[in-house]
Design an enzyme around this catalytic site. Structure first.
Site, PDB file in Angstrom:
ATOM      1  N   ARG A   7     -70.138  10.145 -72.522  1.00 30.13           N
ATOM      2  CA  ARG A   7     -69.450  10.314 -71.249  1.00 30.13           C
ATOM      3  C   ARG A   7     -70.389  11.037 -70.279  1.00 30.13           C
ATOM      4  O   ARG A   7     -71.166  11.915 -70.667  1.00 30.13           O
ATOM      5  CB  ARG A   7     -68.177  11.131 -71.428  1.00 30.13           C
ATOM      6  CG  ARG A   7     -67.387  11.244 -70.131  1.00 30.13           C
ATOM      7  CD  ARG A   7     -66.119  12.023 -70.318  1.00 30.13           C
ATOM      8  NE  ARG A   7     -65.429  12.149 -69.035  1.00 30.13           N
ATOM      9  CZ  ARG A   7     -64.486  13.028 -68.798  1.00 30.13           C
ATOM     10  NH1 ARG A   7     -64.100  13.853 -69.752  1.00 30.13           N
ATOM     11  NH2 ARG A   7     -63.914  13.093 -67.611  1.00 30.13           N
ATOM     12  N   HIS A   8     -70.308  10.680 -69.015  1.00 27.55           N
ATOM     13  CA  HIS A   8     -71.109  11.302 -67.952  1.00 27.55           C
ATOM     14  C   HIS A   8     -70.851  12.803 -67.856  1.00 27.55           C
ATOM     15  O   HIS A   8     -69.882  13.325 -68.396  1.00 27.55           O
ATOM     16  CB  HIS A   8     -70.790  10.640 -66.611  1.00 27.55           C
ATOM     17  CG  HIS A   8     -69.341  10.769 -66.238  1.00 27.55           C
ATOM     18  ND1 HIS A   8     -68.809  11.920 -65.692  1.00 27.55           N
ATOM     19  CD2 HIS A   8     -68.312   9.900 -66.359  1.00 27.55           C
ATOM     20  CE1 HIS A   8     -67.514  11.754 -65.483  1.00 27.55           C
ATOM     21  NE2 HIS A   8     -67.177  10.530 -65.886  1.00 27.55           N
ATOM     22  N   ASN A  14     -63.508  16.072 -61.978  1.00 31.06           N
ATOM     23  CA  ASN A  14     -63.223  16.473 -63.360  1.00 31.06           C
ATOM     24  C   ASN A  14     -62.777  17.935 -63.377  1.00 31.06           C
ATOM     25  O   ASN A  14     -61.790  18.285 -64.025  1.00 31.06           O
ATOM     26  CB  ASN A  14     -64.457  16.382 -64.257  1.00 31.06           C
ATOM     27  CG  ASN A  14     -64.920  14.993 -64.581  1.00 31.06           C
ATOM     28  OD1 ASN A  14     -66.121  14.766 -64.656  1.00 31.06           O
ATOM     29  ND2 ASN A  14     -64.023  14.054 -64.785  1.00 31.06           N
ATOM     30  N   ARG A  57     -71.900   8.818 -61.130  1.00 28.54           N
ATOM     31  CA  ARG A  57     -71.805   9.927 -62.078  1.00 28.54           C
ATOM     32  C   ARG A  57     -72.392   9.546 -63.434  1.00 28.54           C
ATOM     33  O   ARG A  57     -73.046  10.357 -64.090  1.00 28.54           O
ATOM     34  CB  ARG A  57     -70.371  10.429 -62.203  1.00 28.54           C
ATOM     35  CG  ARG A  57     -69.342   9.405 -62.642  1.00 28.54           C
ATOM     36  CD  ARG A  57     -67.930   9.962 -62.452  1.00 28.54           C
ATOM     37  NE  ARG A  57     -66.874   9.066 -62.861  1.00 28.54           N
ATOM     38  CZ  ARG A  57     -66.243   8.226 -62.048  1.00 28.54           C
ATOM     39  NH1 ARG A  57     -66.585   8.151 -60.775  1.00 28.54           N
ATOM     40  NH2 ARG A  57     -65.262   7.464 -62.502  1.00 28.54           N
ATOM     41  N   GLU A  82     -65.705   2.589 -65.228  1.00 26.96           N
ATOM     42  CA  GLU A  82     -64.446   3.284 -65.540  1.00 26.96           C
ATOM     43  C   GLU A  82     -63.228   2.438 -65.163  1.00 26.96           C
ATOM     44  O   GLU A  82     -63.285   1.596 -64.260  1.00 26.96           O
ATOM     45  CB  GLU A  82     -64.390   4.636 -64.802  1.00 26.96           C
ATOM     46  CG  GLU A  82     -63.119   5.433 -64.998  1.00 26.96           C
ATOM     47  CD  GLU A  82     -62.824   5.857 -66.421  1.00 26.96           C
ATOM     48  OE1 GLU A  82     -62.590   4.982 -67.283  1.00 26.96           O
ATOM     49  OE2 GLU A  82     -62.787   7.076 -66.675  1.00 26.96           O
ATOM     50  N   HIS A 139     -67.747   6.317 -69.342  1.00 26.28           N
ATOM     51  CA  HIS A 139     -66.632   7.116 -68.847  1.00 26.28           C
ATOM     52  C   HIS A 139     -65.618   7.435 -69.944  1.00 26.28           C
ATOM     53  O   HIS A 139     -65.447   6.676 -70.897  1.00 26.28           O
ATOM     54  CB  HIS A 139     -65.943   6.362 -67.713  1.00 26.28           C
ATOM     55  CG  HIS A 139     -66.903   5.956 -66.641  1.00 26.28           C
ATOM     56  ND1 HIS A 139     -67.293   6.805 -65.633  1.00 26.28           N
ATOM     57  CD2 HIS A 139     -67.599   4.804 -66.462  1.00 26.28           C
ATOM     58  CE1 HIS A 139     -68.175   6.187 -64.853  1.00 26.28           C
ATOM     59  NE2 HIS A 139     -68.376   4.974 -65.346  1.00 26.28           N
TER      60      HIS A 139
END
Length: 188
Positions: A7-8, A14, A57, A82, A139
């Site tokens: 995941r980024h 977030n 991202r 995503e 994502h």
């Protein structure tokens, strides 16, 4: 062959608990630091290829990992973008009563569509590099839904920069050997 799903790094959305989906939100300073830290941990771990979602991202996270590991620039993989949260993007994912926002809004991309396109993209990576290991930066929802599909049970929340590893199974499908940073014992 291993396929590592990462995941980024963190974004401001977030950090404040907002649904991002297809909205292109950049990494914040913590996310940039996380990506640099991950690159340092991935050096010398046998990864040969690097792929990324086209959203900034994920792409920026992958570029930092690529530079830090010597893998170079990532190949963009649109199939792992995503999940679209439609009209709910930018909304809090926790309701005022502390429960998670229901994701049953008609503008949200259906789970089955996300899983189908993501697994197809992962299969393309596996077919392109059957004897080498590939990292795929994408994502949280994509990873969680793919893992849930493979495991046949609900996968946990996927943290920023968490690594999950897929390998070919005896039946020709994929098995999960590392889930969100935790090793799993393959079932016979």
């Amino acid at each position: 062959m291993r396929i590592g799903l990462i995941r980024h790094g963190e974004t401001d959305w977030n950090a404040t608990g907002l649904l991002q989906g297809a909205t292109d939100i950049p990494l914040n300073s913590r996310g940039l630091d996380q990506a640099n830290d991950a690159a340092g941990l991935l050096v010398g771990q046998g990864w040969s290829h690097l792929y990324s979602s086209p959203l900034s991202r994920a792409r920026t996270t992958a570029e930092i990992i690529g530079q830090g590991t010597g893998l170079g620039a990532p190949t963009l993989l649109p199939g792992i973008i995503e999940r679209s949260f439609g009209e709910l993007e930018g909304q809090k994912y926790w309701m005022p009563d502390g429960t998670r926002r229901p994701l049953d809004h008609p503008s949200i991309e259906p789970t089955g569509v996300v899983v189908e396109r993501s697994l197809a993209a992962i299969a393309d990576v596996a077919a392109a590099h059957p004897d080498e290991d590939s990292l795929v930066v994408c994502h949280g929802s994509v990873i969680r839904l793919v893992l849930t599909s493979i495991l046949g049970a609900q996968a946990p929340h996927i943290g920023n920069l968490a690594l999950s590893i897929l390998r070919p199974g005896a039946d020709g499908g994929l098995i999960v050997t590392l889930l969100n940073g935790y090793p799993l014992v393959p079932t016979p």
